[in-house]
Design an enzyme around this catalytic site. Structure first.
Site, PDB file in Angstrom:
ATOM      1  N   TYR A 144       0.822  -1.281  -0.095  1.00  0.00           N
ATOM      2  CA  TYR A 144       0.021   0.011  -0.116  1.00  0.00           C
ATOM      3  C   TYR A 144       0.975   1.337  -0.012  1.00  0.00           C
ATOM      4  O   TYR A 144       1.869   1.336   1.002  1.00  0.00           O
ATOM      5  CB  TYR A 144      -1.053   0.050   1.190  1.00  0.00           C
ATOM      6  N   ASP A 238       9.353   2.906  -0.093  1.00  0.00           N
ATOM      7  CA  ASP A 238       8.252   3.583   0.521  1.00  0.00           C
ATOM      8  C   ASP A 238       8.373   3.056   2.148  1.00  0.00           C
ATOM      9  O   ASP A 238       8.068   2.017   2.687  1.00  0.00           O
ATOM     10  CB  ASP A 238       6.799   2.985   0.144  1.00  0.00           C
ATOM     11  N   LYS A 266       4.255   9.021   8.929  1.00  0.00           N
ATOM     12  CA  LYS A 266       4.044   8.020  10.595  1.00  0.00           C
ATOM     13  C   LYS A 266       4.870   8.635  11.181  1.00  0.00           C
ATOM     14  O   LYS A 266       4.887   9.554  11.948  1.00  0.00           O
ATOM     15  CB  LYS A 266       4.129   6.581  10.249  1.00  0.00           C
TER      16      LYS A 266
HETATM   17  C1  LIG Z   1       0.517   4.572   5.856  1.00  0.00           C
HETATM   18  C2  LIG Z   1       1.209   4.177   4.754  1.00  0.00           C
HETATM   19  C3  LIG Z   1       1.066   5.282   3.581  1.00  0.00           C
HETATM   20  C4  LIG Z   1       0.186   6.245   3.412  1.00  0.00           C
HETATM   21  O1  LIG Z   1       0.391   7.230   4.568  1.00  0.00           O
HETATM   22  P1  LIG Z   1      -0.824   8.210   5.022  1.00  0.00           P
HETATM   23  O2  LIG Z   1       0.083   9.184   5.898  1.00  0.00           O
HETATM   24  O3  LIG Z   1      -1.986   7.401   5.648  1.00  0.00           O
HETATM   25  O4  LIG Z   1      -1.153   8.983   3.711  1.00  0.00           O
HETATM   26  C5  LIG Z   1       1.834   4.934   2.457  1.00  0.00           C
HETATM   27  N1  LIG Z   1       2.792   4.009   2.476  1.00  0.00           N
HETATM   28  C6  LIG Z   1       2.918   2.953   3.473  1.00  0.00           C
HETATM   29  C7  LIG Z   1       4.013   2.018   3.346  1.00  0.00           C
HETATM   30  C8  LIG Z   1       2.188   3.214   4.481  1.00  0.00           C
HETATM   31  O5  LIG Z   1       2.283   2.334   5.528  1.00  0.00           O
END
Ligand SMILES: *Cc1c(COP(=O)(O)O)cnc(C)c1O
Length: 429
Positions: A144, A238, A266
């Site tokens: 994701y 990511d 995060k």
């Molecule tokens: C949580 C997450 C996102 C999205 O971040 P948001 O702050 O919710 O927009 C993108 N990539 C990864 C791997 C994530 O865990």
């Protein structure tokens, strides 16, 4: 334990909010029942509006790595609040946080702050296209990367839980440059390069947390990086979930791989809305005002959020809790597996440092297909029994559990008892 006030608020929330939540992962769609409403949290614990106290293994889906309401963070933010909330001009704290981030990721010379992980990835992908002059992006099934149109295909937890194939409202045009590969399968990447000459980058969660935790096998990331080099394509890590969590320098530090572009979120904001993307100078110089790739944000580098990020990362660096995470994570893994054995429940546990989760399957889970062999009905029973015994988990089989450095021996006792009761309930199904 009762949930009367949560139930009341849920009904009220349904009127003006969509599903009474502002992010679908917070809905209890796959476990049944109503979502809990939270009143407050402190350290390792979170308390709902009915006064029930839980050991928190959600931790806002990762950011609260040093626990809730850490004194140092409260102090840093309070100080920033006194000076104003947003200026539309630069502040010194942006430079400070930028240095902390660039120091943690050796390949990163420059960074740009945004407001969320989604934004970080939108920008990171645009940057890869700007730098290479190519359009196609490969992503892995089950990973994701936020809710941008072009990556909202085969996108893990939220979608797996809701059984939405991709998403309504995403035009085919938007995903025509997105190619899908299988996690831990380099051949599935090579095949795309045989068929396409215009691939800008591969984007990956270096440790995947969004189909449940799935770990790269046998040097997969190094091989991927080396292969991409021969093709002139970039690797986008990511690390929105893993950055500062797997290690201070993210999964890249643990795995010994450096990505061309890194996306963060995060933990970097410690609970405040901060995202970031960064790379070496040659790549970042594409970004406006230095280069022709446009990306902007009214609240980007927000002073309150920067103060939250600086205080969190400073304290995290000081605590250096990664050894503790390994020890506690390992203990939880053992508790889960031994209790499953005791009650004859099929269970696989995947863990990387402070990210882990059990899959109710006997398969070894190395990709999204195998993750989906999990029995989600069993997870739902397990989930509710854990709640009733005071442990707050993500309400989905396909979300990672997170640890904070605030977790105590007493918390571990509570967890052990809860797991025993929950596993017993599962065995009676
Ligand atoms: C949580 C997450 C996102 C999205 O971040 P948001 O702050 O919710 O927009 C993108 N990539 C990864 C791997 C994530 O865990």
């Amino acid at each position: 334990m009762n949930f009367k006030n949560s139930e009341k608020l849920y009904k009220k929330g349904l009127i003006n909010l969509v599903g009474a939540v502002n992010s679908p992962v917070r809905a209890f769609s796959s476990v049944g029942g109503n979502p809990l409403f939270i009143k407050k949290a402190k350290g390792s614990k979170i308390i709902d509006v009915d006064g029930n106290e839980y050991l928190d293994l959600v931790l806002s889906y990762g950011p609260m790595i040093i626990g809730h309401r850490h004194k140092k963070v409260q102090k840093g933010v309070a100080k920033a609040l006194k000076n104003g909330y947003s200026f539309g001009a630069s502040t010194e704290n942006e430079i400070r946080l930028a240095k902390m981030v660039c120091d943690a990721f050796p390949e990163m010379d420059k960074v740009r702050f945004v407001n969320s992980g989604t934004e970080a990835v939108i920008s990171g992908v645009r940057l890869a296209r700007a730098f290479t002059g190519k359009d196609k992006i490969i992503k892995f099934s089950g990973c994701y990367h936020g809710h941008q149109d072009s990556l909202l295909v085969a996108a893990g937890s939220g979608l797996a839980t809701l059984s939405i194939p991709g998403s309504k409202g995403v035009p085919e045009e938007a995903v025509k440059n997105t190619l899908i590969a299988e996690y831990n399968n380099l051949e599935s990447i090579k095949k795309h390069f045989d068929e396409h000459s215009d691939i800008a980058a591969v984007i990956i969660e270096p440790i995947c947390g969004n189909m449940g935790v799935v770990i790269p096998q046998h040097n997969f990331l190094n091989e991927l990086k080396n292969f991409l080099k021969t093709k002139g394509a970039l690797l986008i890590a990511d690390e929105v979930m893993t950055g500062f969590r797997s290690k201070f320098g993210g999964a890249q530090e643990v795995l010994g791989v450096t990505a061309d572009i890194t996306c963060l979120g995060k933990v970097i904001g410690g609970g405040f809305p901060v995202g970031a993307y960064g790379a070496r100078n040659e790549i970042m110089e594409q970004v406006a005002p230095l280069g022709g790739m446009y990306q902007a944000g009214t609240l980007s580098g927000n002073p309150i959020a920067m103060a939250g990020g600086i205080a969190t990362l400073t304290e995290l660096k000081k605590q250096n809790p990664y050894h503790k995470f390994e020890k506690i994570g390992n203990a939880i893994e053992i508790i889960l597996l031994e209790t499953a054995k005791k009650y004859k429940v099929d269970l696989t546990v995947n863990r990387f440092g402070s990210m882990l989760n059990p899959f109710f399957t006997k398969e070894i889970v190395t990709n999204f297909k195998l993750a989906q062999t999990s029995d989600t009905d069993k997870f739902a029973v397990f989930f509710w029994e854990m709640i009733r015994n005071g442990v707050f988990l993500p309400p989905s089989q396909f979300e990672a559990w997170f640890l904070s450095s605030a977790i105590s021996a007493r918390d571990m006792k509570k967890l052990t008892i809860a797991v025993d009761k929950a596993m017993k309930a599962v065995s009676k199904m």
